[in-house]
Design an enzyme around this catalytic site. Structure first.
Site, short mmCIF file in Angstrom:
data_model
loop_
_atom_site.label_atom_id
_atom_site.label_comp_id
_atom_site.label_asym_id
_atom_site.label_seq_id
_atom_site.Cartn_x
_atom_site.Cartn_y
_atom_site.Cartn_z
CG LEU A 13 -1.76 -1.24 1.44
CD1 LEU A 13 -2.73 -1.04 2.59
CD2 LEU A 13 -2.52 -1.61 0.17
CB ALA A 14 2.82 2.90 -1.93
NE ARG A 20 0.48 12.10 10.15
CZ ARG A 20 0.53 10.97 10.86
NH1 ARG A 20 0.94 11.02 12.11
NH2 ARG A 20 0.19 9.83 10.33
CD GLU A 160 -7.14 1.70 12.64
OE1 GLU A 160 -6.23 2.53 12.51
OE2 GLU A 160 -6.92 0.47 12.68
#
Ligand code: UD1
Ligand code: CA
Length: 457
Positions: A13-14, A20, A160
């Site tokens: 996953l990229a 940030r 989460e």
């Protein structure tokens, strides 16, 4: 040696934006010791011998794809980015069912070791679970997803931090973001994801609860290695991971017989090779595709990039070398500057404040002081005197200077190219040479000294 894992695919996953980092550069392209962050993950997967690697890209997809064009990976575009579950949906849709097992991980975990992935796979395959998550216990679990287990210690779900109850928040076992799945299960479970969470995203982590609700076996593997899954979201984390990667690189060289006088101030990039008994003093930077042979000495403040250095080469303080070749037993510096396509052959010497560019110094040639050699071929055993300049540029074009073997160029000579100095020829100090000098002759091209009597009569 690593066994190939021919039936396992990986999804990396990229696609995320990574706000940030505060950068115009896609996060996974940020370099860590000369290699983009994502390259660490892809190289690790390649070493494992996985059958297929799919990389989900979105934010700055083109730049990422271009940078990894020569990698044996498939790219899947995720646009817009609706969460980790959505990212895996995109990849799963592009993947046929040929690979029963899929590893999912993020592109921003350069420290993740192949061995850890292998252990996770092993655990997954022997347990027969449909999903296996790699977990770790952290004293301060922060914003990581919490691993919620049942009374039998089986994973129930992943919550989460932003969606967690106070009780769940106090759980210290967290989701590293590295998983193994049975592909058939994963593909189905992804269809059940709903964005009913604080971020309104499709969470990959919800497939765990989906498995449990259908009474399918879920497993977890608790790793003790707290650093290897360390993701990079800010430049603070980038700096911390870079420091760790640098330390790992330095340790590899130390164990292979290279002396680093002070590893804390030695900067060797990931792809560099160095032979045993080479000694590297502090503040050296060895970068890019550089190889250094055995028994070399790098004095302080040497910077070398994309170059091949032979054996027993002495590189004195402050020398800078880029895209060049240096043969065995050459001596360079202090403060030599080898610019691209310098080719310094055996036992030649390039001394202090000497700059070379696109220049061959044949074996035993010397340019010891204050010289510029550009677009030049300097024959074997030539002596280039102090202050010699090849005048290779007329403002429009570059021209070649050729100096035959054994020639002697007197100090402070200007060689106005194109020009050829024959073998064994001499050039008198202070000459401005504009015409070829035949072999074994002496050329003097300067005003003759005159002495005038200035005493008052
Ligand atoms: C995720 C996990 C969390 C885990 C943590 C470990 C989820 C919902 N949470 O949280 O449980 O503890 O990783 O680091 O999965 N990405 C995409 N497309 C998207 C969103 C993200 O490709 O639409 C990629 C990002 O580029 C990144 C990775 O997925 O590489 C993780 O995304 P991120 O948003 O950072 O997830 P975390 O909040 O860290
Ligand atoms: Ca993250």
């Amino acid at each position: 040696m690593t066994d190939p894992l021919p039936e396992v695919a990986a999804i990396v996953l990229a696609a995320g934006k990574s706000t940030r980092m505060k950068s115009n550069l896609a996060k996974v392209l940020h370099p860590i010791m000369g290699k983009p962050m994502l390259a660490y993950v892809l190289d690790t997967l390649q070493e494992l011998g996985l059958a297929k690697v799919m990389v989900v890209v979105g934010h700055q997809a083109e730049a990422v794809q271009a940078r990894f064009a020569d990698y044996a990976v498939d790219f899947v575009i995720q646009e817009p980015q609706l969460g980790t579950g959505h990212a895996v949906q995109m990849a799963a849709a592009a993947m046929d069912g040929r690979f029963p097992t899929v590893v999912v991980l993020c592109g921003d975990v350069p420290l993740l070791a192949g061995e850890t992935i292998r252990q996770l796979l092993q655990h997954h395959l022997t347990s027969g679970a449909v999903a296996t998550v790699l977990t770790v216990e952290l004293p301060e679990p922060g914003s990581y997803g919490r691993i919620v287990k049942d009374e039998r210690g089986q994973v129930l779900k992943i919550v989460e931090a932003r969606d967690a109850s106070p009780a769940e928040l106090s759980i210290r076992e967290i989701n590293t973001g590295v998983y193994c799945f049975q592909f058939a299960f994963l593909k189905e479970a992804l269809q059940t994801l709903r964005p009913d969470n604080d971020q309104g995203e499709l969470y990959l982590t919800d497939v765990i609860a989906a498995a449990r609700s259908r009474h399918l076996p879920v497993a977890s593997l608790l790793t003790t290695d707290q650093e290897s899954f360390q993701g990079i979201n800010t430049r603070v984390e980038l700096a911390a991971v870079t420091a760790r990667v640098r330390q790992q690189i330095n340790e590899r060289h130390l164990l292979a017989g290279v002396t680093l006088i002070d590893p804390h101030t030695t900067y060797i990039e990931a792809d560099v090779t160095i032979g045993p008994d080479t000694i590297v003093y502090p503040n050296c930077y060895v970068q890019g595709q550089t190889s250094i042979g055995e028994g070399c000495l790098l004095e302080p403040n040497v910077k070398i990039s994309d170059s091949r250095i032979g054996n027993r080469v002495t590189i004195k303080m402050g020398t800078v070398i880029a895209e060049s070749r240096v043969a065995d037993e050459v001596q360079l510096g202090p403060y030599a500057h080898l610019r691209p396509l310098s080719d310094i052959r055996e036992k030649a010497k390039v001394g202090n404040f000497v700059e070379t560019k696109k220049t061959v110094l044949h074996a035993g040639a010397k340019a010891n002081h204050l010289t510029y050699l550009g677009d030049a071929e300097v024959g074997a055993n030539v002596n280039v005197g102090a202050g010699t300049i090849t005048c290779n540029y007329d403002g429009k074009h570059k021209y070649q200077t050729t100096i035959g073997p054994g020639a002697f160029i007197g100090s402070n000579t200007a060689l106005v190219a194109p020009v050829t100095i024959g073998a064994g020829a001499y050039v008198g100090a202070g000459s401005v040479i504009t015409e070829d000098v035949p072999p074994h002759t002496l050329a003097i091209a300067r005003g003759r000294q005159v002495i005038k009597d200035i005493k008052k009569k």
